[in-house]
Design an enzyme around this catalytic site. Structure first.
Site, PDB file in Angstrom:
ATOM      1  N   THR A   1       0.849  -1.129  -0.066  1.00 54.94           N
ATOM      2  CA  THR A   1       0.128   0.053   0.107  1.00 54.94           C
ATOM      3  C   THR A   1       0.796   1.379  -0.153  1.00 54.94           C
ATOM      4  OG1 THR A   1      -1.637  -1.248   1.273  1.00 54.94           O
ATOM      5  CG2 THR A   1      -1.712   1.010   1.224  1.00 54.94           C
TER       6      THR A   1
ATOM      7  N   ASN B   1      -1.262   6.237  -4.548  1.00 50.30           N
ATOM      8  CA  ASN B   1      -0.440   5.040  -4.735  1.00 50.30           C
ATOM      9  C   ASN B   1      -0.863   4.151  -5.975  1.00 50.30           C
ATOM     10  OD1 ASN B   1      -2.936   3.804  -4.124  1.00 50.30           O
ATOM     11  ND2 ASN B   1      -2.142   2.873  -2.174  1.00 50.30           N
TER      12      ASN B   1
ATOM     13  N   HIS C   1      -5.553   0.120  -7.432  1.00 48.46           N
ATOM     14  CA  HIS C   1      -6.312  -0.476  -6.418  1.00 48.46           C
ATOM     15  C   HIS C   1      -6.499  -1.942  -6.835  1.00 48.46           C
ATOM     16  CE1 HIS C   1      -9.492  -1.869  -3.926  1.00 48.46           C
ATOM     17  NE2 HIS C   1     -10.092  -2.473  -5.095  1.00 48.46           N
TER      18      HIS C   1
HETATM   19  P1  ADP Z   1      -4.910  -1.492  -0.457  1.00 47.28           P
HETATM   20  O1  ADP Z   1      -5.311  -0.292  -1.433  1.00 47.28           O
HETATM   21  O2  ADP Z   1      -3.382  -1.826  -0.515  1.00 47.28           O
HETATM   22  O3  ADP Z   1      -5.808  -2.677  -0.196  1.00 47.28           O
HETATM   23  P2  ADP Z   1      -6.303  -0.280   1.852  1.00 47.28           P
HETATM   24  O4  ADP Z   1      -7.257  -1.238   1.630  1.00 47.28           O
HETATM   25  O5  ADP Z   1      -5.846  -0.465   3.087  1.00 47.28           O
HETATM   26  O6  ADP Z   1      -4.877  -0.716   1.047  1.00 47.28           O
HETATM   27  O7  ADP Z   1      -6.648   1.459   1.694  1.00 47.28           O
HETATM   28  C1  ADP Z   1      -7.054   1.473   0.723  1.00 47.28           C
HETATM   29  C2  ADP Z   1      -6.408   2.725   0.167  1.00 47.28           C
HETATM   30  O8  ADP Z   1      -6.818   3.913   1.098  1.00 47.28           O
HETATM   31  C3  ADP Z   1      -5.141   2.937  -0.135  1.00 47.28           C
HETATM   32  O9  ADP Z   1      -4.891   2.302  -1.386  1.00 47.28           O
HETATM   33  C4  ADP Z   1      -4.713   4.208  -0.158  1.00 47.28           C
HETATM   34  O10 ADP Z   1      -5.176   4.994  -1.400  1.00 47.28           O
HETATM   35  C5  ADP Z   1      -5.592   4.729   1.076  1.00 47.28           C
HETATM   36  N1  ADP Z   1      -4.796   4.659   2.303  1.00 47.28           N
HETATM   37  C6  ADP Z   1      -4.421   3.570   2.825  1.00 47.28           C
HETATM   38  N2  ADP Z   1      -4.008   3.767   4.172  1.00 47.28           N
HETATM   39  C7  ADP Z   1      -3.861   5.265   4.225  1.00 47.28           C
HETATM   40  C8  ADP Z   1      -3.243   6.105   5.053  1.00 47.28           C
HETATM   41  N3  ADP Z   1      -2.703   5.728   6.245  1.00 47.28           N
HETATM   42  N4  ADP Z   1      -3.129   7.508   4.688  1.00 47.28           N
HETATM   43  C9  ADP Z   1      -3.853   7.764   3.700  1.00 47.28           C
HETATM   44  N5  ADP Z   1      -4.346   7.117   2.773  1.00 47.28           N
HETATM   45  C10 ADP Z   1      -4.466   5.630   3.062  1.00 47.28           C
HETATM   46 MG    MG Z   2      -7.801  -2.718   0.194  1.00 44.69          MG
END
Ligand code: ADP
Ligand code: MG
Length: 138
Positions: free
Chosen positions: A91, A112, A115
């Protein structure tokens, strides 16, 4: 065959990286079985990310995901869910492995680039959230 939802997020679209991401998906042997470019409404983004509604970053995430167009894709392949997450990387781009999309094209933990669904249950919900069966070509 498993399906997963991939999104090219607004930062990545603005950065001119749609083609690079799609190339990486296809080079790694995942098949794009549905694709469209849309601008998400706040309601659509909130519904998609409902699991995060109580997180401190939720409001900021919704603003980010609605700031410009995104590319939605359904990917198909053996273990597509975990394979797509491996190609994306962690992430937080700072913690992502070399060669991953988030490492090479992500800006920070929020912006990032991409998704990916994280389980068979979320993949089913997420693919159906954005695509009807008539829009999926397998
Ligand atoms: P992933 O996309 O890797 O599955 P998550 O489901 O935990 O990650 O989070 C969804 C999205 O929220 C992330 O891809 C990112 O864009 C955002 N995000 C996650 N954690 C944070 C954080 N601590 N601060 C700001 N944005 C975040
Ligand atoms: Mg996620």
């Amino acid at each position: 065959m498993e399906k997963t939802l991939a999104i090219i997020k607004p930062d990545c679209v603005k950065g001119g990286n749609i083609g690079k991401v799609i190339s990486m998906i296809e080079e790694k042997g995942l098949k794009i079985v549905a694709v469209k470019m849309v601008e998400l409404s706040r309601k659509e983004a909130e519904g998609f990310y409902y699991v995060h509604k109580d997180k401190p970053f939720f409001e900021s995430l919704i603003s980010f995901m609605t700031e410009g167009p995104v590319v939605l894709m359904a990917l198909s392949g053996e273990n597509a869910i975990s394979r797509w997450r491996e190609i994306m990387g962690a992430t937080d781009p700072a913690k992502a492995e070399d060669g991953t999309i988030r490492k090479s094209m992500g800006t920070n933990i929020e912006r990032n680039c991409v998704h990916g669904s994280d389980s068979p249950e979320s993949a089913k919900f997420e693919v159906n959230y954005f695509f009807s069966s008539l829009e999926i070509f397998e």
